[in-house]
Write an enzyme that holds these catalytic residues in place. Structure first.
Site, PDB file in Angstrom:
ATOM      1  N   PRO A   1      -8.777  -1.522   0.480  1.00 19.42           N
ATOM      2  CA  PRO A   1      -8.546  -2.808   1.981  1.00 19.42           C
ATOM      3  C   PRO A   1      -7.374  -3.678   2.045  1.00 19.42           C
ATOM      4  CG  PRO A   1     -10.522  -3.394   1.548  1.00 19.42           C
ATOM      5  CD  PRO A   1     -10.140  -1.300   0.859  1.00 19.42           C
ATOM      6  N   CYS A   2      -6.475  -4.032   1.304  1.00 22.96           N
ATOM      7  CA  CYS A   2      -5.366  -5.233   0.601  1.00 22.96           C
ATOM      8  C   CYS A   2      -5.066  -5.551   1.953  1.00 22.96           C
ATOM      9  CB  CYS A   2      -4.334  -4.369   0.189  1.00 22.96           C
ATOM     10  SG  CYS A   2      -3.341  -3.242   1.030  1.00 22.96           S
ATOM     11  N   HIS A   3      -5.617  -5.103   3.101  1.00 25.10           N
ATOM     12  CA  HIS A   3      -5.055  -5.966   4.498  1.00 25.10           C
ATOM     13  C   HIS A   3      -6.452  -7.739   4.639  1.00 25.10           C
ATOM     14  CE1 HIS A   3      -8.116  -2.903   6.113  1.00 25.10           C
ATOM     15  NE2 HIS A   3      -7.391  -3.747   6.870  1.00 25.10           N
TER      16      HIS A   3
END
Length: 159
Positions: free
Chosen positions: A125-127
């Site tokens: 989850p880089c978001h």
């Protein structure tokens, strides 16, 4: 490399990999959008579990992915991506937080670069990484997609 497309609320996602492992997720738009290579083989069944888990994620029913993945990254990138996976669903961290957690507090820009080169957005989850003041910063799928993902998680984490 095998691939398929999976419909989602943010557009058709490109999933790709080989030998049963997921290696790439690409959004249809944004700076990091990819298309299948000319020698790639279309293979829906190879990514059936990934498609199922992505649908569950977008329905607000899945918070942590459990998929066979393969990452071709440097040890530094691996440390960053590992820390991204530890960010709880519905929460965010700053690039500075990630740098400190991997023991490299001055490597904020390098953390940003590793985050930006994440081959498996959503699954890793880089978001969930934001700027120091909490502002949304660059995202391979575009800022609207990042806003959508964060809003989805916030909404379902509260419910």
């Amino acid at each position: 490399m095998q691939y398929c497309h999976v419909p989602s609320p943010v557009g058709d996602l490109l999933l790709a990999g080989s030998s049963g492992a997921l290696e790439l997720i690409s959004f249809p738009t944004g700076a990091k959008a990819r298309t299948p290579g000319p020698d790639w083989e279309h293979a829906e069944r190879a990514f059936a579990e990934a498609a199922t888990q992505l649908r569950a994620y977008f329905a607000g029913e899945l918070r942590v992915f459990d998929l066979d993945i393969r990452l071709a990254v440097t040890p530094f990138q691996d440390a960053v991506l590992g820390e991204l996976r530890r960010i709880p669903y519905g929460e965010t961290r700053t690039y500075g937080d990630i740098a400190a957690r991997i023991g490299r507090p001055k490597a904020v820009r390098a953390v940003g670069a590793a985050n930006g080169n994440n081959p498996l957005p959503i699954v890793i989850p880089c978001h969930r990484v934001v700027g120091a003041s909490g502002q949304l910063t660059g995202f391979g799928g575009g800022l609207e997609t990042k806003r959508y993902l964060l809003a989805l998680e916030k909404r379902t984490a509260l419910g």
